[in-house]
Design an enzyme around this catalytic site. Structure first.
Site, short mmCIF file in Angstrom:
data_model
loop_
_atom_site.label_atom_id
_atom_site.label_comp_id
_atom_site.label_asym_id
_atom_site.label_seq_id
_atom_site.Cartn_x
_atom_site.Cartn_y
_atom_site.Cartn_z
N ASP A 24 -24.78 -28.27 17.17
CA ASP A 24 -25.70 -29.32 16.75
C ASP A 24 -25.95 -29.26 15.24
OD1 ASP A 24 -27.39 -31.45 16.99
OD2 ASP A 24 -29.07 -30.33 17.82
N GLY A 27 -24.50 -34.18 11.68
CA GLY A 27 -24.98 -35.37 11.00
C GLY A 27 -26.09 -35.08 10.01
N TRP A 29 -26.64 -32.25 8.52
CA TRP A 29 -26.05 -31.49 7.41
C TRP A 29 -25.51 -32.45 6.36
CZ3 TRP A 29 -21.12 -31.23 5.33
CH2 TRP A 29 -20.83 -30.11 4.54
N ARG A 37 -22.43 -39.41 7.82
CA ARG A 37 -22.51 -38.47 8.95
C ARG A 37 -21.13 -37.95 9.36
NH1 ARG A 37 -26.95 -38.10 12.13
NH2 ARG A 37 -25.67 -37.92 14.01
N HIS A 41 -19.30 -34.13 10.58
CA HIS A 41 -18.45 -33.84 11.73
C HIS A 41 -17.12 -33.21 11.29
CE1 HIS A 41 -21.23 -35.68 14.48
NE2 HIS A 41 -21.20 -36.82 13.83
N SER A 69 -21.22 -35.21 24.44
CA SER A 69 -21.91 -35.31 25.72
C SER A 69 -21.80 -36.73 26.28
CB SER A 69 -23.39 -34.95 25.55
OG SER A 69 -24.11 -36.01 24.94
N LEU A 135 -7.64 -15.91 24.36
CA LEU A 135 -8.92 -16.59 24.48
C LEU A 135 -8.78 -17.90 25.27
CD1 LEU A 135 -11.95 -16.86 23.48
CD2 LEU A 135 -11.00 -18.24 21.61
N ILE A 199 -31.44 -27.27 26.33
CA ILE A 199 -30.03 -27.17 26.69
C ILE A 199 -29.36 -28.54 26.85
CG2 ILE A 199 -30.27 -24.89 27.71
CD1 ILE A 199 -30.25 -26.17 30.46
N GLU A 211 -28.32 -15.67 28.63
CA GLU A 211 -29.26 -15.41 27.54
C GLU A 211 -29.17 -16.57 26.54
OE1 GLU A 211 -31.33 -12.78 27.50
OE2 GLU A 211 -30.46 -12.18 29.43
#
Length: 254
Positions: A24, A27, A29, A37, A41, A69, A135, A199, A211
């Site tokens: 998050d 934009g 930043w 914006r 990204h 999302s 990974l 979240i 956590e």
């Protein structure tokens, strides 16, 4: 086939094996620097490269990143279009690097909302890295935690109707197998950058015992040192999974 890791439990736990991140602040930043914006990204993509490399060099086995999302479609149409173009460009540039670095790429989320060329690129990127054994990099696109639960329920009900399962076989473990991350252990550490402390409909099922680490640092400024700081914080946590602290101590001395 489900990938199993040893359960990360106790005080002074080992490094997290599965890290999930909400990236998050791109934009904001850019806006603070007087930029568009989309510039934020683009800078965020550079941070993704750094964090993926740092995770690959650590004990992290799975890195799940919330890139877009299901709610992000509500953003201005121009910004969404630019984000899709940026994603396509990043895929074309990064897949060969992921192959060289033995990183396996996976995408989770509903794909029906994407243009055919995007879906094709996602499929090709996954196929190119399917045999990699390092990974596991999971990118959540058009993803929502409630969508994930709903699609798991739908798939499970289809199996029941087809006679592949019976209702009495359904328990938490079985439901978990139908979730988008069903082949991976649940995240040990969740990180959200950008100062928000929620979240946001991300991995609702999977974060039950994770956590949660929140930082005010905006995603483009979240480098490998910040990741290391979050991992050190995780190691200081006592993970009890319903047990008492005394039981955990006794288990540690067993």
């Amino acid at each position: 086939m489900k990938i199993d890791f040893e359960q990360n439990m106790g005080l002074g736990a080992s490094a997290p094996k599965h890290v999930a991140i909400i990236m998050d602040g791109n934009g904001r930043w850019a806006e603070r620097k007087g930029l568009l914006r989309i510039a934020g990204h683009k800078s965020g993509v550079e941070t993704v490269r750094e964090i993926v490399a740092a995770a690959g060099e650590s004990e992290v086995k799975v890195l799940t990143l919330f890139a877009f999302s299901s709610e992000n479609w509500r953003r201005p149409e121009t910004e969404v279009g630019l984000l899709m173009e940026l994603l396509l460009t990043a895929l074309r540039q990064e897949v060969k690097k992921l192959v060289r670095n033995n990183v396996r790429l996976r995408f989770i989320g509903g794909r029906d909302a994407f243009a055919p060329k995007m879906i094709k690129s996602l499929i090709e990127a996954e196929a190119a890295t399917v045999n990699n054994t390092g990974l596991n990099l999971v990118i959540a696109l058009n993803y929502g935690g409630r969508w994930d639960v709903a699609q798991a329920a739908r798939r499970l009900s289809e199996d029941v109707l087809a006679g592949r399962r019976t209702p009495d076989q359904i328990n938490e473990s079985v439901v978990g197998q139908y979730m988008s991350l069903g082949e991976f252990p649940e995240p040990d550490l969740f990180i959200r950058t950008g100062g928000e402390q929620r979240i946001s409909n991300f991995l609702l099922w999977q974060l039950a015992y994770t956590e949660l680490y929140f930082t005010d640092i905006l995603w483009p400024d979240f480098g490998k040192q910040e990741l290391a700081r979050a991992i050190e914080w995780f190691k200081s946590r006592q993970r009890r999974f319903g047990r008492t602290g005394q039981q955990i101590k006794q288990m540690g001395h067993a």
